[in-house]
Write a protein that holds these residues in place. Structure first.
Motif, PDB file in Angstrom:
ATOM      1  N   TYR A 156      37.984  35.896  44.140  1.00  0.00           N
ATOM      2  CA  TYR A 156      39.273  35.810  43.390  1.00  0.00           C
ATOM      3  C   TYR A 156      40.257  35.358  44.390  1.00  0.00           C
ATOM      4  CZ  TYR A 156      37.713  38.492  39.393  1.00  0.00           C
ATOM      5  OH  TYR A 156      37.201  39.059  38.028  1.00  0.00           O
ATOM      6  N   PHE A 201      32.025  42.915  41.637  1.00  0.00           N
ATOM      7  CA  PHE A 201      31.888  43.267  42.905  1.00  0.00           C
ATOM      8  C   PHE A 201      33.238  43.333  43.402  1.00  0.00           C
ATOM      9  CE2 PHE A 201      31.822  42.226  47.496  1.00  0.00           C
ATOM     10  CZ  PHE A 201      30.613  42.775  47.625  1.00  0.00           C
ATOM     11  N   THR A 202      33.476  44.227  44.480  1.00  0.00           N
ATOM     12  CA  THR A 202      34.855  44.547  44.830  1.00  0.00           C
ATOM     13  C   THR A 202      34.430  45.103  46.478  1.00  0.00           C
ATOM     14  OG1 THR A 202      36.862  45.682  45.045  1.00  0.00           O
ATOM     15  CG2 THR A 202      35.159  46.746  43.782  1.00  0.00           C
ATOM     16  N   ASP A 252      39.450  43.453  47.720  1.00  0.00           N
ATOM     17  CA  ASP A 252      39.040  42.061  47.261  1.00  0.00           C
ATOM     18  C   ASP A 252      38.040  41.901  46.326  1.00  0.00           C
ATOM     19  OD1 ASP A 252      40.430  40.273  49.109  1.00  0.00           O
ATOM     20  OD2 ASP A 252      38.969  40.955  50.824  1.00  0.00           O
ATOM     21  N   PHE A 253      37.982  40.966  45.424  1.00  0.00           N
ATOM     22  CA  PHE A 253      37.236  41.020  44.194  1.00  0.00           C
ATOM     23  C   PHE A 253      36.389  39.585  44.389  1.00  0.00           C
ATOM     24  CE2 PHE A 253      40.100  44.201  43.078  1.00  0.00           C
ATOM     25  CZ  PHE A 253      39.573  44.962  42.295  1.00  0.00           C
TER      26      PHE A 253
END
Ligand SMILES: [Ca+2]
Ligand SMILES: [Ca+2]
Ligand SMILES: [Ca+2]
Ligand SMILES: [Ca+2]
Ligand SMILES: [Ca+2]
Ligand SMILES: [Ca+2]
Ligand SMILES: [Ca+2]
Ligand SMILES: [Ca+2]
Ligand SMILES: [Ca+2]
Ligand SMILES: [Ca+2]
Ligand SMILES: [Ca+2]
Ligand SMILES: [Ca+2]
Ligand SMILES: [Ca+2]
Ligand SMILES: [Ca+2]
Ligand SMILES: [Ca+2]
Ligand SMILES: [Ca+2]
Lengths: 154, 154, 154, 154, 154, 154, 154, 154, 154, 154
Positions: free
Chosen positions: A120, A48-49, A59-60
């Motif tokens: 993350y 997912f990002t 963003d991850f």
């Protein structure tokens, strides 16, 4: 052979471009062939990002979604496309995680649904979000998601 | 009982305040009682922190230092104080890692020394620095440092 | 304080939008303040994503880049932006991995550089690419990248 | 965008039934767009299954294939179908592992190729097979496969 | 049944009190029944403890000893008692580790011997000592000791 | 289908009682159908047990055997029965490990063979034995056995 | 795009020096856009450091903070600065851990908050502190923090 | 010696071909010799494979089955053959998992039974199914299945 | 700065010899500055050793102690000395573990205290002891100790 | 020194041959010196082996036994001999596991006892048995056994 009716689906079995936003993405469902059975279906997406709404930087997150179906199952290709549609979408971590959970819950009207979003690190500090439609239902087997805690280095 | 002469040491066995900078820190050495033996001494410090020279924000690293002594061993309390002295010191990752390695090598004049500096991620991307005074010496046992690769989440 | 000259940099310390393609991305370098020292700098990026050139679906990879600098270091913010610029770029796994390695090597003219690209599975089978500018240089400490092998479930 | 010529492929991008035997499977190749670069491509398949030639019972293996391309890359969908074609094929572990390695090597004429076949235990004792076309080529980075040893229980 | 002559042993098969010092401990050896075979015998002792020579406080270490026998094997009960005899003995980490290696090497006159001493952290920084009688002998299989690096918390 | 000739085997495909001693066990071989290929076959047995020759108490070991075949492969059922035949056999760790390696090597006349025997701890100290018929052959891929070091508790 | 009102924030999006003490640090909050939803937000900080109040030597901890928001979310940049402000602050482990938990709880008035503080070992014995504002609320999904237990070496 | 009556079994102890479909497979049971004891029997099968009902491509899963017997135990060879019979059977993940659980539960009439089906990823997203005949029974020890979460690469 | 009154302590901040027995050891306490807060303090000691009361041979254990303070905290240096005082003390595993728990509980009068004692194996079989002053108190967060199960080798 | 009365024991402290069957084995008990304390004692045995009652081939299991003593503790040497006595005994997995639990429970009359038997795989499928004398007692700390799930290869 499974008797799942997939005749109403518009994306499964044909090429579909990645939707350009969550709004455009078409999340689809199939009838639940074991209606009345109360059990858990889990999806895990380490791919997912999205974008930071303030800076536009990527963003991850590692996502895990658990639900107890009632009349519908989520169609997995449409789920993949829906999650992929956040690729160029900006949202804060808390907001984005809850939004995904709600959107799937709205579609499926499940007995229960939860999402664990393991983002993350940014600034050395990752954020996790743990959202559910309500309390864990009684009498159903719901394993822990078991994602290990973040560790810097070493 | 070990015959290490510690009479020249100024910090071991008494209270010493954390030095306020690497320059102020007094790195000390003790005579090597097995001179002539060629082997490796390893120090591991998961407690290293310095400051970013541009923003003043804290940086963190996991350090591993290996060396083959000649006439001197590093005195471990002074090493701890030396590493602690970077606490309010600003330096880039590559520069800081090499500087630590050189400073210890200058003091000890070892046959060989290396430092592995495993920095915590910034912007999602950690930097590792692997520096040595020269090629691995022949005929000595030098195990890998074995720090696992960084992984985001999940 | 480190004496790195950052005066020629155009992106560090200010807001920069994510470049829309690798061609547009401006990969930058800073002078190497320890010129003559032969050692390894490692960058690890578990946040890489690009698009499949045939289907337009997202691909994900875990990247590790090692290099031995000569006169230049890569500036890490520009590296992050460069890697982020593949977000909407289509390329095959083998091609994309080699391209990233070559682009950084062209900028830095390092003594040696390698990239390990660990792609997420498609069709149950992940692809890894291990590329280097040439043989491992002698007399330098170059640890293994140590990414564990892919395992399905269980 | 990658300049890989895929015009000669017969299976990529269309539906292909699982071949009923390795003989029937059509393993395909694509031109190597970085010819002259010497590097490693790794495929990992934890989804391999064949039959015991004596009893007809299913066998399972985790396969890892590394190669250094010359003029050709293996086309990954055809590789997946080729590996899937052993599903109803009977062969001993040693023989089957070597056969897969040779078949791919025959197609690609690579500089070097190896296969590690990690079979699931039978009678409490798993067999691993480690086959290569020849010695490890010099001057190329070839990471260990790193599959952990089998352990019974506990 | 093994034809090892244990008739000269004084401790095996009877109760022996823990020796009160390394000097008092009687390290014993048995004839090597496969003389001429060059291979490695490894002992692992996670139960080593001694005293700090300055403060008298307990120190702990994880020890691994590898050797290539010539005419003698170390008798394992006497090795256990020898290691246990450091319980109330004071010595610095580097000195103690080398001393153990030398004492066993003196007894066995092995082709080669090494000791890895992985000491528990003091002041946040553990010390490892890697000592050997000489270079690794050629043509013998000597696996890595593989002790993972120290990590603080998290 | 594999063309392995199993006609000379006496145990495969029929019920065979566990041999009561290594002497009684009939270790068998099958022709190597890829003669001329130089590669490694690995057997892993976490189910080995024998008796202490002094006390008669059970000992346990985790065994790993690697070999490079010439004209013969070991037949795996006979290997399992051979290893099982040590169940009521008394032998010292070093002796037993070397004996197994030699027995298989005598049967197969392989290019090279090694055995790693990882014995369970006695008196808090496990013994590992690493034996081979000779130096590692050149030009063959021989992965590490990778058994993690013993650790007491915690 | 998220509709979080960040207009009242004084630190987000601009450069802010590291506060010199917890008292000086300005912990900030943003409105909770999903008010009424009961779920958990988790922050993980492996980069915490303070000073020992008796000796002035650095202490390190791995922190995990979980809370169930009511009207406010903690602004993550201000949290990072707040945690960084302990860098030159002296406090005992138990006291420091509880103080951080209380300070955040005072700001947010959450339904519930807890902090797990996993301190690096001193004298061979690490201290963990597990504090919460009250009992776990009913009907909310609160995963374990899952930090592995401390282990010395080996 | 156990007093299990196996006289009614048709497959144990003789060669049985792999059934060609779940319908054809003969799942068998043996009397429970400890009737009245309430405890859990767990089967783990990392060797499950079926076909995708839409594309005919192979799917793989790791299965774990727990049950509390009443009058019958499942005969394990027939279970192995039953699971193997899905080899050329097409079914969706959710449907297939529930079907296996129900079939075994119908045969055994256990006090309780559950199945955890951990499918290998497709499209980057694995599906897990957690099904049980009803709520966990009281007063019985039922450990977690403890399968770690899927993680992409790195 | 913490307001802990340490004026009554006799050992903190000065050199103290290791006590020669648990009876001689002076376990000390400090006032709890957050009285009224109900939370857990955990100490982990992988450095515990005592003697077997029958043979005098050393025993080793990994200890974890959790407690909910009322008016007192245990002073950590005195705890370390207390645990060290078992070095030459003989006691059975069960007895020794319970004794330590009771002694600390007597000193602190905590709301609740538990000790997990994970002893190193003897005769191939480790003993763990899990003792507590009473049932887990309600409304407090008490994480699992999470020590992994013992595993022999492999 | 512990006040355990061991005067009635017949095996502790002297050499005892391995019993030839469970019936012959003499499981012994010692008085519980902390009678009235309710806590858990855990034994872990990764060295269990028995025979298959149908084929006579060896079976292996990892056993974990937890109990809450009343008036008696099991004497650990006799437990080791009892478990070793299954070495040449044939029994089905379910039956053997329950039998061991019952035999120890009969001897000790504990408040509660459970056994987890984790058998090595046969036919690719391991069996675990989880048996207890009754429901978990209230108000006692009983950690999970935490044996990880079986995984094939890779
Ligand atoms: Ca809700
Ligand atoms: Ca140099
Ligand atoms: Ca190396
Ligand atoms: Ca090149
Ligand atoms: Ca060849
Ligand atoms: Ca290598
Ligand atoms: Ca020497
Ligand atoms: Ca090596
Ligand atoms: Ca030889
Ligand atoms: Ca409170
Ligand atoms: Ca829980
Ligand atoms: Ca039902
Ligand atoms: Ca549970
Ligand atoms: Ca009590
Ligand atoms: Ca019962
Ligand atoms: Ca619990």
């Amino acid at each position: 052979m499974a008797n799942t009716d997939v005749s109403g689906l518009t994306q499964l079995g044909s090429h579909v471009d990645l939707p350009t936003s969550p709004e455009e993405a078409k999340l689809e469902r199939v009838p639940h062939t074991h209606e009345g059975e109360r059990y858990v279906v889990r999806f895990t997406s380490p791919e997912f990002t999205s974008l930071c709404p303030l800076t536009g930087q990527p963003d991850f997150a590692h996502l895990m979604i658990d639900y107890v179906p009632r009349k519908w199952l989520v169609e997995s290709k449409s789920l993949k496309l829906f999650l992929g549609s956040f690729r160029n979408h900006g949202a804060f971590h808390e907001d984005c995680s809850v939004m995904i959970g709600k959107r799937i819950a709205d579609l499926l009207d499940p007995e229960w649904l939860r999402i664990g979003a393991y983002w993350y690190p940014r600034g050395g500090i990752p954020i996790d979000v743990f959202w559910a439609t309500g309390p864990e239902p009684e009498g159903i087997w719901i394993p822990e998601q078991g994602v290990p805690p973040y560790r810097g280095r070493g």
